[in-house]
Design a protein around this motif. Structure first.
Motif, PDB file in Angstrom:
ATOM      1  N   GLY A  19       0.969  15.848  -4.580  1.00  7.16           N
ATOM      2  CA  GLY A  19       1.701  17.143  -5.128  1.00  7.16           C
ATOM      3  C   GLY A  19       2.905  17.681  -4.161  1.00  7.16           C
ATOM      4  N   LEU A  20       2.977  17.270  -3.000  1.00  6.77           N
ATOM      5  CA  LEU A  20       3.901  17.946  -2.053  1.00  6.77           C
ATOM      6  C   LEU A  20       5.169  17.014  -2.237  1.00  6.77           C
ATOM      7  CD1 LEU A  20       1.646  18.133   1.008  1.00  6.77           C
ATOM      8  CD2 LEU A  20       2.228  20.213  -0.850  1.00  6.77           C
ATOM      9  N   GLY A  21       5.296  16.034  -2.927  1.00  7.07           N
ATOM     10  CA  GLY A  21       6.545  15.362  -3.078  1.00  7.07           C
ATOM     11  C   GLY A  21       6.511  14.118  -2.039  1.00  7.07           C
ATOM     12  N   LEU A  22       5.499  13.760  -0.959  1.00 11.42           N
ATOM     13  CA  LEU A  22       5.796  13.112   0.017  1.00 11.42           C
ATOM     14  C   LEU A  22       5.504  11.546  -0.600  1.00 11.42           C
ATOM     15  CD1 LEU A  22       3.705  14.730   2.846  1.00 11.42           C
ATOM     16  CD2 LEU A  22       5.920  14.016   2.779  1.00 11.42           C
ATOM     17  N   GLY A  23       4.679  11.385  -1.771  1.00 14.77           N
ATOM     18  CA  GLY A  23       4.444   9.997  -2.347  1.00 14.77           C
ATOM     19  C   GLY A  23       5.671   9.629  -2.726  1.00 14.77           C
ATOM     20  N   GLY A  24       6.398  10.433  -3.596  1.00 13.50           N
ATOM     21  CA  GLY A  24       7.847   9.895  -4.082  1.00 13.50           C
ATOM     22  C   GLY A  24       8.751   9.686  -2.837  1.00 13.50           C
ATOM     23  N   ARG A  25       8.772  10.321  -1.763  1.00 18.33           N
ATOM     24  CA  ARG A  25       9.483  10.180  -0.815  1.00 18.33           C
ATOM     25  C   ARG A  25       9.292   8.933   0.109  1.00 18.33           C
ATOM     26  NH1 ARG A  25       9.303  15.393   1.674  1.00 18.33           N
ATOM     27  NH2 ARG A  25       9.748  14.325   3.574  1.00 18.33           N
ATOM     28  N   MET A  26       7.929   8.609   0.249  1.00 17.09           N
ATOM     29  CA  MET A  26       7.521   7.421   0.805  1.00 17.09           C
ATOM     30  C   MET A  26       7.704   6.149  -0.228  1.00 17.09           C
ATOM     31  SD  MET A  26       4.011   7.911   3.103  1.00 17.09           S
ATOM     32  CE  MET A  26       2.964   8.238   1.296  1.00 17.09           C
ATOM     33  N   LEU A  27       7.746   6.188  -1.433  1.00 19.19           N
ATOM     34  CA  LEU A  27       7.972   5.265  -2.350  1.00 19.19           C
ATOM     35  C   LEU A  27       9.490   4.952  -2.294  1.00 19.19           C
ATOM     36  CD1 LEU A  27       6.947   3.207  -4.463  1.00 19.19           C
ATOM     37  CD2 LEU A  27       7.730   5.111  -6.147  1.00 19.19           C
ATOM     38  N   GLU A  28      10.334   5.892  -2.104  1.00 19.30           N
ATOM     39  CA  GLU A  28      11.728   5.830  -2.065  1.00 19.30           C
ATOM     40  C   GLU A  28      12.162   5.129  -1.031  1.00 19.30           C
ATOM     41  OE1 GLU A  28      13.739   9.521  -2.456  1.00 19.30           O
ATOM     42  OE2 GLU A  28      13.194   9.859  -4.417  1.00 19.30           O
ATOM     43  N   THR A  29      11.470   5.489   0.157  1.00 20.42           N
ATOM     44  CA  THR A  29      11.595   4.994   1.613  1.00 20.42           C
ATOM     45  C   THR A  29      11.338   3.320   1.578  1.00 20.42           C
ATOM     46  OG1 THR A  29      11.214   7.139   3.022  1.00 20.42           O
ATOM     47  CG2 THR A  29      10.960   4.979   4.207  1.00 20.42           C
ATOM     48  N   ALA A  30      10.139   3.318   0.918  1.00 19.65           N
ATOM     49  CA  ALA A  30       9.907   1.712   0.976  1.00 19.65           C
ATOM     50  C   ALA A  30      10.581   0.748   0.121  1.00 19.65           C
ATOM     51  CB  ALA A  30       8.306   1.543   0.352  1.00 19.65           C
ATOM     52  N   LEU A  31      10.864   1.346  -1.108  1.00 20.34           N
ATOM     53  CA  LEU A  31      11.840   0.531  -1.831  1.00 20.34           C
ATOM     54  C   LEU A  31      13.398   0.493  -1.270  1.00 20.34           C
ATOM     55  CD1 LEU A  31      10.921   2.210  -5.492  1.00 20.34           C
ATOM     56  CD2 LEU A  31      10.457   0.000  -4.431  1.00 20.34           C
ATOM     57  N   GLY A  32      13.853   1.451  -0.619  1.00 17.11           N
ATOM     58  CA  GLY A  32      14.891   1.273  -0.247  1.00 17.11           C
ATOM     59  C   GLY A  32      14.892   0.168   0.817  1.00 17.11           C
ATOM     60  N   TRP A  33      13.958   0.098   1.782  1.00 16.07           N
ATOM     61  CA  TRP A  33      13.935  -0.875   2.867  1.00 16.07           C
ATOM     62  C   TRP A  33      13.702  -2.422   2.380  1.00 16.07           C
ATOM     63  CZ3 TRP A  33       9.939  -4.342   4.277  1.00 16.07           C
ATOM     64  CH2 TRP A  33       9.898  -4.821   5.380  1.00 16.07           C
ATOM     65  N   GLN A  67       1.005  -1.234  -0.043  1.00 15.19           N
ATOM     66  CA  GLN A  67       0.058  -0.007   0.084  1.00 15.19           C
ATOM     67  C   GLN A  67       0.809   1.399   0.200  1.00 15.19           C
ATOM     68  OE1 GLN A  67      -1.876  -1.226   3.591  1.00 15.19           O
ATOM     69  NE2 GLN A  67      -3.987  -1.072   2.694  1.00 15.19           N
ATOM     70  N   LEU A  68       0.397   2.125  -0.548  1.00 20.29           N
ATOM     71  CA  LEU A  68       1.178   3.512  -0.667  1.00 20.29           C
ATOM     72  C   LEU A  68      -0.238   4.664  -0.939  1.00 20.29           C
ATOM     73  CD1 LEU A  68       4.534   4.773  -1.888  1.00 20.29           C
ATOM     74  CD2 LEU A  68       2.595   6.173  -1.864  1.00 20.29           C
ATOM     75  N   TYR A  69      -0.458   5.354   0.047  1.00 12.98           N
ATOM     76  CA  TYR A  69      -1.578   6.161  -0.251  1.00 12.98           C
ATOM     77  C   TYR A  69      -1.423   7.552   0.442  1.00 12.98           C
ATOM     78  CZ  TYR A  69      -4.147   2.364  -2.231  1.00 12.98           C
ATOM     79  OH  TYR A  69      -4.656   0.995  -3.125  1.00 12.98           O
ATOM     80  N   LEU A  70      -2.020   8.483  -0.051  1.00  7.54           N
ATOM     81  CA  LEU A  70      -1.927   9.958   0.267  1.00  7.54           C
ATOM     82  C   LEU A  70      -3.228  10.547   0.150  1.00  7.54           C
ATOM     83  CD1 LEU A  70       1.374  11.634  -1.166  1.00  7.54           C
ATOM     84  CD2 LEU A  70       1.066  11.403   1.364  1.00  7.54           C
ATOM     85  N   LEU A  71      -3.580  11.466   1.401  1.00 10.85           N
ATOM     86  CA  LEU A  71      -4.766  11.864   1.180  1.00 10.85           C
ATOM     87  C   LEU A  71      -4.694  13.101  -0.123  1.00 10.85           C
ATOM     88  CD1 LEU A  71      -5.569  13.092   4.755  1.00 10.85           C
ATOM     89  CD2 LEU A  71      -6.853  11.469   3.363  1.00 10.85           C
ATOM     90  N   ARG A  72      -5.818  13.084  -0.653  1.00 10.91           N
ATOM     91  CA  ARG A  72      -5.762  13.968  -2.074  1.00 10.91           C
ATOM     92  C   ARG A  72      -5.212  15.426  -1.638  1.00 10.91           C
ATOM     93  NH1 ARG A  72     -11.214  13.922  -3.780  1.00 10.91           N
ATOM     94  NH2 ARG A  72     -10.566  11.696  -4.572  1.00 10.91           N
ATOM     95  N   SER A  73      -5.515  16.008  -0.581  1.00 12.62           N
ATOM     96  CA  SER A  73      -5.164  17.348  -0.077  1.00 12.62           C
ATOM     97  C   SER A  73      -3.602  17.348   0.026  1.00 12.62           C
ATOM     98  CB  SER A  73      -5.829  17.663   1.101  1.00 12.62           C
ATOM     99  OG  SER A  73      -5.394  16.768   2.205  1.00 12.62           O
ATOM    100  N   ALA A  74      -2.995  16.072   0.136  1.00 15.79           N
ATOM    101  CA  ALA A  74      -1.463  15.915   0.279  1.00 15.79           C
ATOM    102  C   ALA A  74      -0.618  15.727  -0.749  1.00 15.79           C
ATOM    103  CB  ALA A  74      -1.221  15.123   1.600  1.00 15.79           C
TER     104      ALA A  74
END
Length: 175
Positions: free
Chosen positions: A105-119, A96-103
């Motif tokens: 475009g802030l770059g958090l999705g990409g950073r979460m994806l990088e974090t999960a892939l790195g792990w 799973q990787l989800y962000l609220l719609r209001s969040a």
């Protein structure tokens, strides 16, 4: 801010999972899930106990994206559970990787994806897998750009409703 989830986050992650499920699939993609199927899915797959178990399980990684101390996104990775004949012991899956719609475009999705892939990569799996809804072309383009290729399809259950999902796979990093 992105941080590892803690035991006390389970209820907030459940609430966030329910909110993003409705925002993404019901409102965003307009999938007409019957209410009974939505309710069954939420109760079975998005309950606080599910998140508590994954947070407690060292074979899973769970992260929270926060803004002002409020959870606005999350990611979950762990052993691959996708129904594909080539899944090997030790393979990992971005579950799973989800962000609220209001969040978004802030770059958090990409950073979460990088974090999960790195792990996951640190665990040296033979492959990393992702299940993605067949209608989510944006996610499919992103994952393709990251080296994932379509490896199959399956029916993802939402109650008795079935979504057509693609199974994507990226071989182990050789670097």
């Amino acid at each position: 801010m992105i941080r590892p989830a803690r035991a006390g986050d389970a209820a907030a992650l459940s609430d966030l999972a329910v909110a993003t499920f409705f925002e993404t699939f019901v409102e965003g993609f307009g999938i007409p899930y019957p209410p009974a199927d939505r309710d069954a899915y939420v109760a079975e797959k998005l309950a606080p106990a599910i998140f508590a178990a994954r947070i407690a399980d060292t074979d899973h990684g769970v992260w929270v994206a926060e803004q002002g101390g409020v959870a606005i996104g999350f990611a979950v990775a762990g052993p691959c559970g996708l129904p594909h004949a080539d899944v090997a012991t030790g393979d990992m899956e971005l579950k799973q990787l989800y962000l609220l719609r209001s969040a978004q475009g802030l770059g958090l999705g990409g950073r979460m994806l990088e974090t999960a892939l790195g792990w996951m990569e640190a665990r040296q799996p033979a492959a990393i897998w992702i299940g993605v809804w067949s209608g989510n072309l944006k996610a499919q383009r992103l994952y393709t750009a990251l080296g994932f290729e379509k490896a199959g399809e399956y029916q993802f259950p939402v109650g008795s409703w079935r979504d057509e999902e693609f199974i994507l796979r990226r071989p182990a990093s050789r670097g």
